[in-house]
Design a protein around this motif. Structure first.
Motif, PDB file in Angstrom:
ATOM      1  N   GLU A 199       1.670  -1.759  -5.179  1.00 49.15           N
ATOM      2  CA  GLU A 199       1.064  -2.705  -5.601  1.00 49.15           C
ATOM      3  C   GLU A 199       0.736  -2.616  -7.055  1.00 49.15           C
ATOM      4  O   GLU A 199       0.714  -3.387  -7.976  1.00 49.15           O
ATOM      5  CB  GLU A 199      -0.355  -3.075  -4.745  1.00 49.15           C
ATOM      6  CG  GLU A 199      -0.891  -4.288  -5.136  1.00 49.15           C
ATOM      7  CD  GLU A 199      -1.824  -4.941  -4.221  1.00 49.15           C
ATOM      8  OE1 GLU A 199      -2.243  -6.296  -4.553  1.00 49.15           O
ATOM      9  OE2 GLU A 199      -2.624  -4.076  -3.530  1.00 49.15           O
ATOM     10  N   GLU A 200       0.181  -1.145  -7.127  1.00 47.92           N
ATOM     11  CA  GLU A 200      -0.039  -0.930  -8.818  1.00 47.92           C
ATOM     12  C   GLU A 200       1.174  -0.912  -9.652  1.00 47.92           C
ATOM     13  O   GLU A 200       0.942  -1.216 -10.731  1.00 47.92           O
ATOM     14  CB  GLU A 200      -0.627   0.556  -8.595  1.00 47.92           C
ATOM     15  CG  GLU A 200      -1.899   0.669  -7.939  1.00 47.92           C
ATOM     16  CD  GLU A 200      -2.566   1.931  -7.887  1.00 47.92           C
ATOM     17  OE1 GLU A 200      -3.770   2.266  -8.393  1.00 47.92           O
ATOM     18  OE2 GLU A 200      -1.695   2.810  -7.401  1.00 47.92           O
ATOM     19  N   PRO A 221       2.114  -5.326  -9.630  1.00 51.76           N
ATOM     20  CA  PRO A 221       1.204  -6.363  -9.371  1.00 51.76           C
ATOM     21  C   PRO A 221       1.482  -7.815  -9.320  1.00 51.76           C
ATOM     22  O   PRO A 221       2.658  -8.134  -9.796  1.00 51.76           O
ATOM     23  CB  PRO A 221       0.238  -6.203 -10.530  1.00 51.76           C
ATOM     24  CG  PRO A 221       0.984  -5.658 -11.519  1.00 51.76           C
ATOM     25  CD  PRO A 221       2.162  -4.846 -10.886  1.00 51.76           C
ATOM     26  N   LYS A 252       1.152   6.185  -7.338  1.00 57.65           N
ATOM     27  CA  LYS A 252       0.650   5.040  -7.427  1.00 57.65           C
ATOM     28  C   LYS A 252       1.167   3.986  -6.374  1.00 57.65           C
ATOM     29  O   LYS A 252       2.384   4.505  -5.655  1.00 57.65           O
ATOM     30  CB  LYS A 252       1.312   4.169  -8.657  1.00 57.65           C
ATOM     31  CG  LYS A 252       1.007   4.721 -10.008  1.00 57.65           C
ATOM     32  CD  LYS A 252      -0.383   4.434 -10.436  1.00 57.65           C
ATOM     33  CE  LYS A 252      -0.776   4.923 -11.839  1.00 57.65           C
ATOM     34  NZ  LYS A 252      -2.144   4.598 -11.991  1.00 57.65           N
ATOM     35  N   THR A 253       0.288   3.189  -5.944  1.00 55.15           N
ATOM     36  CA  THR A 253       0.673   2.328  -4.769  1.00 55.15           C
ATOM     37  C   THR A 253       1.815   1.479  -5.312  1.00 55.15           C
ATOM     38  O   THR A 253       2.037   1.225  -6.590  1.00 55.15           O
ATOM     39  CB  THR A 253      -0.195   1.426  -4.055  1.00 55.15           C
ATOM     40  OG1 THR A 253      -0.797   0.753  -5.017  1.00 55.15           O
ATOM     41  CG2 THR A 253      -1.368   2.493  -3.756  1.00 55.15           C
ATOM     42  N   SER A 303       0.726  -1.190  -0.069  1.00 53.13           N
ATOM     43  CA  SER A 303      -0.079  -0.095   0.058  1.00 53.13           C
ATOM     44  C   SER A 303       0.911   1.297  -0.034  1.00 53.13           C
ATOM     45  O   SER A 303       0.366   2.423  -0.064  1.00 53.13           O
ATOM     46  CB  SER A 303      -0.962   0.015   1.225  1.00 53.13           C
ATOM     47  OG  SER A 303      -0.277   0.031   2.377  1.00 53.13           O
TER      48      SER A 303
END
Length: 154
Positions: free
Chosen positions: A140-141, A144, A137-138, A121
């Motif tokens: 995770e983004e 992925p 962006k996180t 996060s």
């Protein structure tokens, strides 16, 4: 895609901290040692306790020996902590390059390196050359379906 940075809200980061994070990420480019590519990158990491840690890319005549700004910053943080439990307590990571048109993103190896220490996060803010544009962006983004420390069998 890019937004003016005054419109960006980063969870857990005050507007004053965001402004300082931006300024430090831009200033960190001056620490860059990039005589071969002339591609300066600055990075600033804001920790949970409000500490700012900055770094820049460092090139080498043997190109493979170069290290990106993000990894330089993280290595500085990890090796300067007397309390290992703080290694993963980050609020935000910011990077900047010199391009006025685009906001650079962390390279693949840096994304994986960040993943070792940061939660998925984690907000990552990428600035253009004068800091007027940014992209957030996180982790995770940006990475992925990542593989990290929790995926290893202990």
């Amino acid at each position: 895609m890019y937004r003016e940075n005054k419109n960006v809200v980063v969870p857990g980061v005050t507007p004053e901290q965001f402004k300082e994070l931006r300024e430090k990420a831009l200033e960190a480019r001056n620490l860059s040692y990039s005589p071969y590519s002339n591609f300066r990158v600055g990075c600033c990491l804001l920790t949970e306790d409000g500490t700012f840690v900055n770094g820049a890319n460092v090139e080498n005549a043997s190109y493979g020996g170069a290290i990106c700004a993000e990894r330089t910053t993280i290595v500085k943080l990890i090796t300067s902590l007397n309390n290992p439990s703080k290694r993963r307590q980050w609020r935000c990571l910011a990077i900047s390059g010199d391009s006025m048109d685009t906001c650079i993103t962390p390279c693949g190896i840096c994304r994986q390196f960040i993943r070792e220490f940061a939660p998925l996060s984690l907000p990552i803010v990428m600035f253009n050359g004068d800091g007027t544009k940014c992209l957030m962006k996180t982790l995770e983004e940006l990475l992925p379906l990542s593989f990290g420390p929790d995926d290893l069998i202990h």
